[in-house]
Design a protein around this motif. Structure first.
Motif, short mmCIF file in Angstrom:
data_model
loop_
_atom_site.label_atom_id
_atom_site.label_comp_id
_atom_site.label_asym_id
_atom_site.label_seq_id
_atom_site.Cartn_x
_atom_site.Cartn_y
_atom_site.Cartn_z
N ARG A 240 6.86 9.02 -8.88
CA ARG A 240 6.22 9.52 -10.09
C ARG A 240 5.50 10.84 -9.84
O ARG A 240 5.42 11.68 -10.73
N ALA A 241 4.99 11.03 -8.62
CA ALA A 241 4.29 12.26 -8.29
C ALA A 241 5.25 13.40 -7.97
O ALA A 241 4.83 14.54 -7.75
N GLY A 242 6.55 13.10 -7.92
CA GLY A 242 7.55 14.14 -7.64
C GLY A 242 7.67 14.50 -6.17
O GLY A 242 8.25 15.53 -5.83
N LEU A 243 7.16 13.65 -5.29
CA LEU A 243 7.23 13.94 -3.86
C LEU A 243 8.59 13.60 -3.27
O LEU A 243 9.02 14.22 -2.30
N VAL A 244 9.24 12.57 -3.83
CA VAL A 244 10.54 12.11 -3.35
C VAL A 244 11.37 11.63 -4.54
O VAL A 244 10.84 11.40 -5.62
N GLN A 245 12.66 11.43 -4.30
CA GLN A 245 13.55 10.88 -5.32
C GLN A 245 13.62 9.36 -5.26
O GLN A 245 13.79 8.69 -6.28
N ARG A 246 13.50 8.81 -4.03
CA ARG A 246 13.56 7.36 -3.81
C ARG A 246 12.41 6.96 -2.88
O ARG A 246 12.02 7.74 -2.01
N ALA A 247 11.93 5.74 -3.05
CA ALA A 247 10.80 5.26 -2.24
C ALA A 247 11.10 5.32 -0.75
O ALA A 247 10.23 5.63 0.06
N GLY A 248 12.33 5.03 -0.37
CA GLY A 248 12.72 5.05 1.04
C GLY A 248 12.58 6.41 1.70
O GLY A 248 12.55 6.50 2.93
N GLU A 249 12.49 7.46 0.91
CA GLU A 249 12.33 8.81 1.46
C GLU A 249 10.88 9.12 1.83
O GLU A 249 10.61 10.11 2.50
N TRP B 197 0.85 -1.19 0.00
CA TRP B 197 0.00 0.00 0.00
C TRP B 197 0.88 1.24 0.00
O TRP B 197 2.04 1.19 0.41
N VAL B 198 0.30 2.33 -0.48
CA VAL B 198 0.92 3.64 -0.36
C VAL B 198 -0.21 4.64 -0.10
O VAL B 198 -1.24 4.62 -0.76
N LEU B 199 -0.01 5.45 0.91
CA LEU B 199 -0.96 6.51 1.24
C LEU B 199 -0.37 7.82 0.72
O LEU B 199 0.60 8.34 1.27
N MET B 200 -0.94 8.30 -0.35
CA MET B 200 -0.51 9.55 -0.97
C MET B 200 -1.22 10.71 -0.25
O MET B 200 -2.13 10.47 0.54
N PRO B 201 -0.82 11.96 -0.51
CA PRO B 201 -1.48 13.07 0.18
C PRO B 201 -3.00 13.10 0.00
O PRO B 201 -3.72 13.54 0.91
N ASP B 202 -3.51 12.60 -1.13
CA ASP B 202 -4.95 12.69 -1.38
C ASP B 202 -5.60 11.38 -1.83
O ASP B 202 -6.75 11.39 -2.26
N HIS B 203 -4.88 10.28 -1.77
CA HIS B 203 -5.48 9.01 -2.14
C HIS B 203 -4.68 7.83 -1.60
O HIS B 203 -3.57 8.00 -1.10
N LEU B 204 -5.28 6.64 -1.72
CA LEU B 204 -4.69 5.40 -1.24
C LEU B 204 -4.68 4.37 -2.36
O LEU B 204 -5.70 4.19 -3.04
N HIS B 205 -3.55 3.69 -2.53
CA HIS B 205 -3.46 2.50 -3.37
C HIS B 205 -3.20 1.33 -2.42
O HIS B 205 -2.29 1.40 -1.59
N TRP B 206 -3.97 0.25 -2.57
CA TRP B 206 -3.94 -0.85 -1.61
C TRP B 206 -4.04 -2.17 -2.35
O TRP B 206 -5.06 -2.46 -2.97
N LEU B 207 -2.99 -2.98 -2.31
CA LEU B 207 -2.96 -4.29 -2.94
C LEU B 207 -3.26 -5.32 -1.86
O LEU B 207 -2.52 -5.43 -0.88
N ILE B 208 -4.35 -6.06 -2.05
CA ILE B 208 -4.81 -6.99 -1.02
C ILE B 208 -5.15 -8.36 -1.60
O ILE B 208 -5.39 -8.50 -2.79
N VAL C 187 3.44 -5.22 -9.70
CA VAL C 187 2.32 -4.34 -9.32
C VAL C 187 2.65 -3.65 -8.00
O VAL C 187 2.44 -2.44 -7.84
N ALA C 188 3.21 -4.39 -7.05
CA ALA C 188 3.60 -3.80 -5.76
C ALA C 188 4.66 -2.71 -5.96
O ALA C 188 4.57 -1.64 -5.35
N ARG C 189 5.65 -2.98 -6.81
CA ARG C 189 6.68 -1.96 -7.07
C ARG C 189 6.07 -0.72 -7.70
O ARG C 189 6.46 0.41 -7.38
N TYR C 190 5.11 -0.92 -8.59
CA TYR C 190 4.42 0.20 -9.23
C TYR C 190 3.71 1.05 -8.16
O TYR C 190 3.77 2.28 -8.19
N ILE C 191 3.05 0.40 -7.22
CA ILE C 191 2.35 1.10 -6.14
C ILE C 191 3.34 1.91 -5.31
O ILE C 191 3.13 3.10 -5.06
N ILE C 192 4.42 1.27 -4.90
CA ILE C 192 5.41 1.90 -4.03
C ILE C 192 6.10 3.07 -4.73
O ILE C 192 6.51 4.04 -4.10
#
Length: 151
Positions: free
Chosen positions: A133-142, A61-72, A123-128
């Motif tokens: 892609r939104a330009g919020l960070v340079q790396r997922a770990g950030e 899952w990733v919780l973005m500032p205005d939405h959620l993507h959730w793989l279950i 698909v999980a990597r795409y979510i993370i």
């Protein structure tokens, strides 16, 4: 009031226990309420509660500032019941955390059933990678509001 066409999101929706789904839901008017760390953490707690109650098994899952993507992987109940419970509980948690008492989530949600043959990890990597892609960070770990069983 629901936007015209929201009923089409439910048309043909089928919930199958044990099936993998990618779920996406958006905040009302795309308000970036999860920029607020306590609000994000309160919502994440409710997401995890769905696993504890065996409603689903969260894979990523990733919780973005205005939405959620959730793989279950769906547990007991339906997708509609899972999302209704999550949205209701998270809204209540957000109100307790100090959010304005207004509708938090947009009506409805998007779901996509995944085939077993699909590369679920891709698909999980795409979510993370969504915050990158939104330009919020340079790396997922950030970015602090995500999790994945494989990473």
């Amino acid at each position: 009031m629901d936007r015209q066409g929201n009923h089409r999101l439910r048309k043909g929706r089928h919930s199958e226990q044990g099936r993998l789904y990618l779920l996406t839901t958006v905040t009302r008017n795309r308000a970036p309420i999860f920029k607020n760390l306590p609000f994000a953490r309160a919502t994440i707690q409710q997401l995890r509660l769905s696993d504890q109650e065996a409603c689903c098994r969260t894979l990523a899952w990733v919780l973005m500032p205005d939405h959620l993507h959730w793989l279950i992987e769906l547990g007991h109940g339906t997708l509609g019941e899972l999302m209704c419970a999550f949205k209701s509980r998270s809204s209540c948690a957000l109100y307790r955390a100090g959010a304005d008492r207004r509708r938090i989530w947009q009506p409805g949600f998007h779901d996509r059933a995944l085939r077993r043959e699909q590369d679920i990890r891709a698909v999980a990597r795409y979510i993370i990678a969504n915050p990158i892609r939104a330009g919020l960070v340079q790396r997922a770990g950030e970015y602090s509001h995500w999790d994945c069983v494989w990473l």
